[in-house]
Design an enzyme around this catalytic site. Structure first.
Site, PDB file in Angstrom:
ATOM      1  N   GLU A   1       1.568  -6.321   5.253  1.00 26.35           N
ATOM      2  CA  GLU A   1       2.656  -6.089   4.263  1.00 26.35           C
ATOM      3  C   GLU A   1       3.903  -6.998   4.588  1.00 26.35           C
ATOM      4  O   GLU A   1       4.438  -7.616   3.651  1.00 26.35           O
ATOM      5  CB  GLU A   1       3.070  -4.687   4.159  1.00 26.35           C
ATOM      6  CG  GLU A   1       2.241  -3.698   3.695  1.00 26.35           C
ATOM      7  CD  GLU A   1       2.263  -2.476   3.543  1.00 26.35           C
ATOM      8  OE1 GLU A   1       1.767  -1.696   2.834  1.00 26.35           O
ATOM      9  OE2 GLU A   1       3.398  -2.086   4.195  1.00 26.35           O
TER      10      GLU A   1
ATOM     11  N   GLY B   1       4.332   3.503   7.626  1.00 25.58           N
ATOM     12  CA  GLY B   1       3.908   4.787   7.694  1.00 25.58           C
ATOM     13  C   GLY B   1       2.453   4.878   7.542  1.00 25.58           C
ATOM     14  O   GLY B   1       1.924   5.847   8.087  1.00 25.58           O
TER      15      GLY B   1
ATOM     16  N   GLY C   1       6.284  -0.551  -1.370  1.00 30.71           N
ATOM     17  CA  GLY C   1       7.153   0.792  -0.969  1.00 30.71           C
ATOM     18  C   GLY C   1       7.773   0.694   0.722  1.00 30.71           C
ATOM     19  O   GLY C   1       7.798  -0.267   1.235  1.00 30.71           O
TER      20      GLY C   1
ATOM     21  N   SER D   1       0.754  -1.308   0.024  1.00 29.24           N
ATOM     22  CA  SER D   1       0.027  -0.056   0.049  1.00 29.24           C
ATOM     23  C   SER D   1       0.869   1.366   0.098  1.00 29.24           C
ATOM     24  O   SER D   1       2.106   1.162   0.100  1.00 29.24           O
ATOM     25  CB  SER D   1      -1.044  -0.041   1.330  1.00 29.24           C
ATOM     26  OG  SER D   1       0.063   0.099   2.426  1.00 29.24           O
TER      27      SER D   1
ATOM     28  N   ASP E   1       9.166   3.307   3.953  1.00 31.61           N
ATOM     29  CA  ASP E   1       9.333   4.716   4.386  1.00 31.61           C
ATOM     30  C   ASP E   1      11.083   5.109   4.478  1.00 31.61           C
ATOM     31  O   ASP E   1      11.190   6.156   4.253  1.00 31.61           O
ATOM     32  CB  ASP E   1       8.914   4.933   6.038  1.00 31.61           C
ATOM     33  CG  ASP E   1       7.333   4.683   5.640  1.00 31.61           C
ATOM     34  OD1 ASP E   1       6.441   5.206   4.968  1.00 31.61           O
ATOM     35  OD2 ASP E   1       6.918   3.775   6.463  1.00 31.61           O
TER      36      ASP E   1
HETATM   37  O1  LIG Z   1       4.714   0.914   4.603  1.00 33.39           O
HETATM   38  C1  LIG Z   1       3.890   1.593   4.141  1.00 33.39           C
HETATM   39  C2  LIG Z   1       2.292   1.736   4.549  1.00 33.39           C
HETATM   40  O2  LIG Z   1       2.350   1.243   5.779  1.00 33.39           O
HETATM   41  C3  LIG Z   1       4.161   2.228   2.687  1.00 33.39           C
HETATM   42  O3  LIG Z   1       4.906   1.257   1.919  1.00 33.39           O
HETATM   43  C4  LIG Z   1       5.103   2.978   3.085  1.00 33.39           C
HETATM   44  O4  LIG Z   1       4.562   4.104   3.967  1.00 33.39           O
HETATM   45  C5  LIG Z   1       5.560   4.144   1.789  1.00 33.39           C
HETATM   46  O5  LIG Z   1       4.659   4.787   1.417  1.00 33.39           O
HETATM   47  P1  LIG Z   1       4.536   5.956   0.200  1.00 33.39           P
HETATM   48  O6  LIG Z   1       4.934   4.941  -1.034  1.00 33.39           O
HETATM   49  O7  LIG Z   1       3.261   6.506   0.023  1.00 33.39           O
HETATM   50  O8  LIG Z   1       5.894   6.779   0.806  1.00 33.39           O
END
Ligand SMILES: O=C(CO)[C@H](O)[C@H](O)COP(=O)(O)O
Length: 265
Positions: free
Chosen positions: A136, A129, A115, A66, A117
């Site tokens: 995940e 994040g 993705g 996500s 953080d």
């Molecule tokens: O771990 C995550 C969600 O819990 C996301 O992969 C991480 O926050 C990165 O998000 P973005 O691609 O919006 O920077």
């Protein structure tokens, strides 16, 4: 019988994906470069497209995470499904029309793309994040290959250099105070209950738990810390992904894509 050409996508958390797709509105379509520097959204797209093109083939079960970066990977997956006229069975999801699966039907994934953080030099990740760390991590753990996509702002030598919000830790709600105290006592820093922005009260995860954001004070042995935090009663999962990522794709400011593999020990 299955069609000969088959691509299937196991979506780790449909709620997250549904939330993340409208995130496309953040795309800077008018100006992709600011004073010759690629904007973060375009960098996310570069990383996502490169990862999908290099790692996704026909006849694979694919997990997606996500967040705003993964949206571009889903875009690219959908584009390839259309271009390569891959056969798709099952109900179509969202505007892209990708088939949705789950770990009950597909407990083994060929590839998971997600993705992060922050990514350090050893490919240790901070994730969560967006609050989806547990699901995940489960999906990444079920995949033969776990590929990470990120823009240049996530690239770091040591965790904490770029991401200042701490390590997310998912906890059973009744345990958040003792867990917070145990983390601070053992590892220093402060573990703070994440509060919701658009509603009153704490953030509640997809698993109906709370999240503590542990603002650590200094670099640590992340493998040991991850294991030790997970041993605290009430902890469900941490946002530390240690030794899981096989390759990271960073979309860079100059329009290139940088990859990083784990160090060879
Ligand atoms: O771990 C995550 C969600 O819990 C996301 O992969 C991480 O926050 C990165 O998000 P973005 O691609 O919006 O920077």
């Amino acid at each position: 019988m299955r069609p000969q050409r088959w691509v299937e996508f196991a979506v780790i958390s449909s709620r997250s994906l549904l939330l993340s797709l409208p995130g496309k509105k953040h795309v800077c379509s008018s100006s992709k470069r600011h004073h010759g520097t690629l904007m973060a959204e375009e960098a996310k797209k570069l990383a996502a497209y490169a990862a999908v093109d290099n790692h996704i083939q026909n006849n694979q079960v694919v997990g997606v995470g996500s967040g705003s970066t993964i949206v571009y990977a889903v875009d690219r997956l959908a584009e390839r499904v259309r271009q390569e006229k891959l056969n798709i069975a099952r109900q179509l999801i969202l505007q892209h029309g990708l088939p949705l699966s789950d770990l009950d039907r597909h407990p083994e994934l060929d590839v998971a793309i997600d993705g992060a953080d922050e990514v350090d030099a050893a490919l240790t990740l901070i994730k969560g994040g967006g609050g989806c760390l547990t699901q995940e991590k489960i999906v990444a753990g079920c995949a033969k290959h776990f590929i990470v996509i990120a823009d240049y702002r996530k690239d770091s030598k040591a965790l904490g250099q770029q991401w200042k919000k701490g390590v997310p830790v998912e906890v059973i709600p009744m345990a958040y105070v003792p867990v917070s105290r145990a983390i601070a006592r053992r590892f220093g820093g402060e573990a703070v209950l994440r509060m919701a922005v658009s509603k009153a009260g704490p953030v509640v995860t997809d698993n109906n738990n709370f999240i503590l954001d542990w603002k650590f004070e200094h670099a640590q042995n992340w493998k040991e810390v991850n294991t030790a935090i997970k041993m605290i009663p009430g902890v469900v999962e941490t946002g530390l992904f240690v030794g899981m990522a096989e390759r990271v794709y960073f979309g860079m400011e100059d329009g290139s894509v940088k990859t990083r593999d784990p160090p060879v020990n």
